[in-house]
Design an enzyme around this catalytic site. Structure first.
Site, PDB file in Angstrom:
ATOM      1  N   ARG B 129       4.584 -12.499  -2.274  1.00 28.94           N
ATOM      2  CA  ARG B 129       4.883 -13.185  -0.999  1.00 28.94           C
ATOM      3  C   ARG B 129       3.985 -12.731   0.155  1.00 28.94           C
ATOM      4  NH1 ARG B 129      10.204 -11.830  -2.454  1.00 28.94           N
ATOM      5  NH2 ARG B 129      11.122 -13.436  -3.758  1.00 28.94           N
ATOM      6  N   LYS B 151      -7.011 -21.500   6.859  1.00 30.60           N
ATOM      7  CA  LYS B 151      -6.692 -22.434   5.777  1.00 30.60           C
ATOM      8  C   LYS B 151      -7.120 -21.829   4.449  1.00 30.60           C
ATOM      9  CE  LYS B 151      -7.087 -26.925   8.042  1.00 30.60           C
ATOM     10  NZ  LYS B 151      -7.781 -28.218   7.894  1.00 30.60           N
ATOM     11  N   GLU B 193     -22.684 -27.487   9.768  1.00 27.83           N
ATOM     12  CA  GLU B 193     -21.460 -27.149  10.508  1.00 27.83           C
ATOM     13  C   GLU B 193     -21.807 -26.490  11.845  1.00 27.83           C
ATOM     14  OE1 GLU B 193     -18.627 -28.275   9.293  1.00 27.83           O
ATOM     15  OE2 GLU B 193     -18.913 -28.423   7.130  1.00 27.83           O
ATOM     16  N   LYS B 235     -14.912 -22.350  16.910  1.00 21.87           N
ATOM     17  CA  LYS B 235     -13.826 -22.640  15.962  1.00 21.87           C
ATOM     18  C   LYS B 235     -12.585 -21.833  16.314  1.00 21.87           C
ATOM     19  CE  LYS B 235     -12.283 -23.519  11.339  1.00 21.87           C
ATOM     20  NZ  LYS B 235     -12.553 -23.750   9.921  1.00 21.87           N
ATOM     21  N   GLU B 245      -2.908 -27.359  12.939  1.00 20.70           N
ATOM     22  CA  GLU B 245      -3.520 -28.668  12.825  1.00 20.70           C
ATOM     23  C   GLU B 245      -2.602 -29.820  13.193  1.00 20.70           C
ATOM     24  OE1 GLU B 245      -5.272 -29.663   9.002  1.00 20.70           O
ATOM     25  OE2 GLU B 245      -7.043 -30.262  10.079  1.00 20.70           O
ATOM     26  N   ARG B 249      -7.455 -29.740  16.609  1.00 26.58           N
ATOM     27  CA  ARG B 249      -8.189 -29.277  15.428  1.00 26.58           C
ATOM     28  C   ARG B 249      -8.870 -30.429  14.690  1.00 26.58           C
ATOM     29  NH1 ARG B 249      -6.256 -24.085  11.809  1.00 26.58           N
ATOM     30  NH2 ARG B 249      -7.942 -24.178  10.293  1.00 26.58           N
ATOM     31  N   ASN B 253     -13.388 -32.444  12.469  1.00 28.49           N
ATOM     32  CA  ASN B 253     -13.768 -33.401  11.429  1.00 28.49           C
ATOM     33  C   ASN B 253     -14.919 -34.314  11.831  1.00 28.49           C
ATOM     34  OD1 ASN B 253     -12.117 -32.711   9.252  1.00 28.49           O
ATOM     35  ND2 ASN B 253     -10.345 -33.583  10.309  1.00 28.49           N
ATOM     36  N   HIS B 256     -17.045 -35.972   9.269  1.00 26.75           N
ATOM     37  CA  HIS B 256     -16.431 -35.678   7.972  1.00 26.75           C
ATOM     38  C   HIS B 256     -15.813 -36.885   7.279  1.00 26.75           C
ATOM     39  CE1 HIS B 256     -17.298 -31.536   8.846  1.00 26.75           C
ATOM     40  NE2 HIS B 256     -16.688 -31.111   7.751  1.00 26.75           N
ATOM     41  N   HIS B 260     -17.062 -37.258   3.745  1.00 25.43           N
ATOM     42  CA  HIS B 260     -16.195 -37.231   2.563  1.00 25.43           C
ATOM     43  C   HIS B 260     -16.382 -38.481   1.709  1.00 25.43           C
ATOM     44  CE1 HIS B 260     -13.304 -34.221   4.716  1.00 25.43           C
ATOM     45  NE2 HIS B 260     -14.254 -33.592   4.034  1.00 25.43           N
ATOM     46  N   HIS B 273     -21.477 -30.481   0.476  1.00 27.11           N
ATOM     47  CA  HIS B 273     -20.608 -30.908   1.581  1.00 27.11           C
ATOM     48  C   HIS B 273     -21.380 -30.988   2.901  1.00 27.11           C
ATOM     49  CE1 HIS B 273     -17.139 -31.089   4.243  1.00 27.11           C
ATOM     50  NE2 HIS B 273     -17.590 -30.029   4.877  1.00 27.11           N
TER      51      HIS B 273
HETATM   52  N1  NAD Z   1     -10.737 -22.980   4.529  1.00 28.92           N
HETATM   53  C1  NAD Z   1     -11.458 -23.778   5.323  1.00 28.92           C
HETATM   54  O1  NAD Z   1     -11.150 -23.943   6.495  1.00 28.92           O
HETATM   55  C2  NAD Z   1     -12.670 -24.451   4.758  1.00 28.92           C
HETATM   56  C3  NAD Z   1     -13.599 -25.069   5.619  1.00 28.92           C
HETATM   57  C4  NAD Z   1     -14.729 -25.631   5.060  1.00 28.92           C
HETATM   58  C5  NAD Z   1     -14.930 -25.593   3.694  1.00 28.92           C
HETATM   59  N2  NAD Z   1     -13.994 -25.008   2.894  1.00 28.92           N
HETATM   60  C6  NAD Z   1     -14.184 -24.917   1.453  1.00 28.92           C
HETATM   61  O2  NAD Z   1     -15.307 -24.098   1.202  1.00 28.92           O
HETATM   62  C7  NAD Z   1     -15.893 -24.486  -0.025  1.00 28.92           C
HETATM   63  C8  NAD Z   1     -17.370 -24.602   0.156  1.00 28.92           C
HETATM   64  O3  NAD Z   1     -17.869 -23.337   0.561  1.00 28.92           O
HETATM   65  P1  NAD Z   1     -19.401 -22.963   0.329  1.00 28.92           P
HETATM   66  O4  NAD Z   1     -20.234 -24.019   0.901  1.00 28.92           O
HETATM   67  O5  NAD Z   1     -19.553 -21.578   0.808  1.00 28.92           O
HETATM   68  O6  NAD Z   1     -19.563 -23.108  -1.248  1.00 28.92           O
HETATM   69  P2  NAD Z   1     -19.482 -22.041  -2.442  1.00 28.92           P
HETATM   70  O7  NAD Z   1     -18.424 -21.042  -2.206  1.00 28.92           O
HETATM   71  O8  NAD Z   1     -19.393 -22.842  -3.688  1.00 28.92           O
HETATM   72  O9  NAD Z   1     -20.903 -21.323  -2.365  1.00 28.92           O
HETATM   73  C9  NAD Z   1     -22.066 -22.080  -2.603  1.00 28.92           C
HETATM   74  C10 NAD Z   1     -22.935 -21.435  -3.707  1.00 28.92           C
HETATM   75  O10 NAD Z   1     -23.614 -20.304  -3.165  1.00 28.92           O
HETATM   76  C11 NAD Z   1     -23.386 -19.164  -3.983  1.00 28.92           C
HETATM   77  N3  NAD Z   1     -23.486 -18.015  -3.088  1.00 28.92           N
HETATM   78  C12 NAD Z   1     -22.553 -17.595  -2.207  1.00 28.92           C
HETATM   79  N4  NAD Z   1     -23.061 -16.596  -1.469  1.00 28.92           N
HETATM   80  C13 NAD Z   1     -24.312 -16.367  -1.902  1.00 28.92           C
HETATM   81  C14 NAD Z   1     -25.331 -15.465  -1.530  1.00 28.92           C
HETATM   82  N5  NAD Z   1     -25.168 -14.636  -0.502  1.00 28.92           N
HETATM   83  N6  NAD Z   1     -26.469 -15.496  -2.223  1.00 28.92           N
HETATM   84  C15 NAD Z   1     -26.657 -16.371  -3.236  1.00 28.92           C
HETATM   85  N7  NAD Z   1     -25.754 -17.263  -3.615  1.00 28.92           N
HETATM   86  C16 NAD Z   1     -24.587 -17.255  -2.945  1.00 28.92           C
HETATM   87  C17 NAD Z   1     -22.056 -19.426  -4.587  1.00 28.92           C
HETATM   88  O11 NAD Z   1     -21.851 -18.628  -5.750  1.00 28.92           O
HETATM   89  C18 NAD Z   1     -22.138 -20.905  -4.881  1.00 28.92           C
HETATM   90  O12 NAD Z   1     -22.855 -21.115  -6.062  1.00 28.92           O
HETATM   91  C19 NAD Z   1     -15.200 -25.768  -0.450  1.00 28.92           C
HETATM   92  O13 NAD Z   1     -14.289 -25.498  -1.480  1.00 28.92           O
HETATM   93  C20 NAD Z   1     -14.475 -26.214   0.798  1.00 28.92           C
HETATM   94  O14 NAD Z   1     -13.275 -26.926   0.510  1.00 28.92           O
HETATM   95  C21 NAD Z   1     -12.890 -24.437   3.408  1.00 28.92           C
HETATM   96 ZN    ZN Z   2     -17.106 -29.277   6.760  1.00 30.73          ZN
END
Ligand code: NAD
Ligand code: ZN
Ligand code: NAD
Ligand code: ZN
Lengths: 372, 372
Positions: B129, B151, B193, B235, B245, B249, B253, B256, B260, B273
């Site tokens: 928990r 999130k 972003e 942010k 949200e 917030r 988007n 987005h 999307h 993305h």
């Molecule tokens: N929680 C939130 O508010 C929020 C906001 C935006 C996106 N997201 C989520 O985040 C995810 C996307 O995140 P992302 O773009 O970081 O993608 P990711 O976590 O898949 O990372 C992208 C790639 O880079 C690699 N990588 C990471 N750090 C590295 C480094 N320092 N050197 C070499 N390679 C590295 C990873 O292994 C992966 O292959 C999605 O699932 C999305 O839904 C969440």
């Molecule tokens: Zn985004």
């Protein structure tokens, strides 16, 4: 304390005071058919989560009551049993919600015992990062214990309730008439928790339980309403003081360290949780006496009450002292190898005792084990 | 706005102000080897959750830094990819925690991009928990976006991020030097972003990005620190005003809804993305101009910046206008069949526009689609 005769079938409400997360518990006979829930369902949609035992008994009535108020209601009936309180069943709920295109405002209603309440609560906490949640507990245990306090979750193969969230319902509806179909053993198991509240918090309530235990076992609705009301008041007060379980909430574990050891030692499911807690409270009373906190007559009085509720007062003969002692340690309240236990300072007043003397614990187990 | 030359390698801190859930974001080169995290690990134990790409690069250094401070550190390396952001992988984390006998005070540290951050955050929110949680984001996107705001969650086969919780970390550590190993495409995706924050909130910051976009793409650490700092400030301010949200917030988007639709239409994973959001922001700019909110020169300026960040400015030719329009509806911001979109009132100021005229949306898609 009201007399049951004067309160027959009068519904009542207990408010759980948690700031902006406060909510009411409605208690009374026949409430499932009423419209108490309706204002707590913010959109036009609700999903009832129940199981294959409880759904055939009460889901249609609840659905009709909600549909009469213009709500669209979907129902998912999960398999019945603690062994299904796991991630796989949780996933079935998510799948159902996605299939039915439930959204962020769709209300999840748990209809069933503590198993359904716990798993549905966690589904509600986590689906789309949180959707509205309502509890309709249908076991006495769920009405007096698991539906109050916001603990939700599922088991991990290696440990109970290891995955979950603190998540409060919008309201709780405890229909005492729904207990008519509850098996006697389950009713007694719920009474164990009722007795626990009297023992740990309120001697007057304990007196009242002693005077009304037969009426409760006969499912007198006035008596049940009063027992549930007092139990919820006590649990709500404790939870209000300690929502996230840092201090006083530990008192709710009276009888539970012994009880969990019995449950684990027998294999989960052979003894009901409330049965193990019944015996566990007798053991806690015995130990409290050994440590000169209460007198022998009080121990006897507690045992008599627990027996009259249809509960065991002794640990099972087949578990050795050594084994029970060992199992108590895995209940995780150990510090420096010595147990921390909830014991009785006097009737109606529990207290946490740190580093309890190990010889005394063993003597209690010896003395309170049933003779084979 | 500080000049990058003056801020090279100076670490900085942004505070996210959420009452009792407030926390600091440490930003700077080489912080992984430092001891910033140590005071935020309340017991002697931590578990690093990473993936098979990032763990070999940074897990040992992070472990050494924590062990030097007397912490016991365990590491789990998950498979790499969005397709593993699911309940099955979550269960692997729980299994690992149970196997290692992690307790309520064991801190989970997410070391990786947004995928690792989201799934680890939800594991931390739900294990027993809720256990302490720290983010060490290693992609630019995670440093400026996913690690801020609380999130967390995983995907359901039928929908992204459908299961999760709002759960804040104890602190965030963004090591700009860890971006040295990030593929160029991922860096540009993160820049989308960063540009988004400038566009929606702060024209001065947008000017600064224009002046420093080359330095950012060359991974100048001073420029990165400043870009991350400003992005987190914006942010954090938006999240502070709307943690759960309900309102403002939604401005996050920007670009987005278009983005999307592109991601979904291409099949997740083909466009990153941030790439889809890059094109999506150009589309939002075009639409804002059509609705006479901004002038043509501003649209051009935005496109130029997005292109200079190494991002696409056009939707892919292979998706028809009809298909993209359809996909936008399934993004769930529909009301009475007409879309609600984040558009630009002027540079540095986004606004929600309800029931956008459908002809204008189609015209924008037509006009901004790449020619095959
Ligand atoms: N929680 C939130 O508010 C929020 C906001 C935006 C996106 N997201 C989520 O985040 C995810 C996307 O995140 P992302 O773009 O970081 O993608 P990711 O976590 O898949 O990372 C992208 C790639 O880079 C690699 N990588 C990471 N750090 C590295 C480094 N320092 N050197 C070499 N390679 C590295 C990873 O292994 C992966 O292959 C999605 O699932 C999305 O839904 C969440
Ligand atoms: Zn985004
Ligand atoms: N969340 C909490 O704070 C908390 C507190 C205590 C216990 N619990 C949990 O609650 C669970 C135990 O709850 P329980 O004792 O209600 O068990 P349960 O949910 O398994 O119900 C017991 C049995 O009674 C059946 N049943 C339920 N209502 C009925 C009715 N009206 N008529 C006929 N049969 C009915 C059920 O289908 C089941 O077979 C455990 O999983 C325990 O971990 C949670
Ligand atoms: Zn109990």
């Amino acid at each position: 304390m009201t007399d049951p005769a004067s309160s027959i079938s009068q519904p009542t409400t207990v408010n759980v005071d948690l700031g902006e997360r406060s909510y009411p518990i409605f208690i009374g006979a026949g409430l499932i058919d009423g419209d108490e829930l309706v204002p707590f369902i913010p959109s036009s949609r609700a999903v009832i989560v129940s199981n294959t035992t409880v759904a055939p008994l009460y889901a249609e009535r609840l659905t009709q009551a909600l549909e009469a108020a213009g709500k669209r209601v979907d129902l998912i009936a999960l398999p019945d049993g603690e062994q299904y309180k796991n991630l796989e069943t949780l996933e079935r709920i998510y799948d159902f919600l996605m299939e039915k295109q439930a959204d962020r405002k769709t209300t999840l209603i748990a209809l069933g015992g503590g198993v359904i309440g716990d798993i549905t609560g966690f589904a509600a906490a986590s689906f789309q990062r949180g959707v509205p949640f309502i509890q309709v507990p249908t076991t006495l245990l769920a009405q007096v214990d698991s539906s109050v306090g916001g603990k939700t979750g599922v088991n991990h193969p290696r440990g109970k309730n290891m995955i979950g969230a603190f998540y409060q319902p919008r309201c709780v509806l405890a229909d005492t008439a729904s207990l008519d179909t509850l098996p006697d053993r389950e009713l007694s198991a719920g009474l164990a928790e009722v007795i626990k509240y009297g023992l740990l918090w309120d001697e007057d309530f304990l007196d009242w339980i002693e005077a009304n235990v037969d009426a409760l076992r006969q499912r007198d609705r006035g008596a049940l309403t009063e027992a549930i009301r007092q139990s919820c008041l006590i649990k709500a007060e404790i939870v209000r003081q300690d929502e996230r379980e840092g201090g006083i909430r530990a008192l709710l574990n009276l009888g539970h360290t012994f009880g969990h050891a019995i449950e684990a030692g027998m294999g989960y499911g052979r003894w009901l949780h409330g049965e193990a807690v019944g015996a566990g409270m007798c053991m806690a009373a015995d130990l409290s006496h050994r440590l000169e906190l209460i007198d022998a007559a009080t121990v006897k009085r507690i045992e008599t009450l627990i027996a009259s509720a249809g509960l065991p007062t002794r640990a099972p003969a087949e578990l050795s002292t050594e084994r029970l002692r060992e199992l108590m340690d895995s209940d995780k309240k150990v510090e420096d190898g010595r147990l921390r236990l909830v014991l009785l300072g006097r009737l109606g007043q529990a207290r946490l005792v740190d580093r309890v003397d190990d010889e005394a614990i063993r003597a209690t187990i010896e003395a309170t084990r049933a003779t084979a």
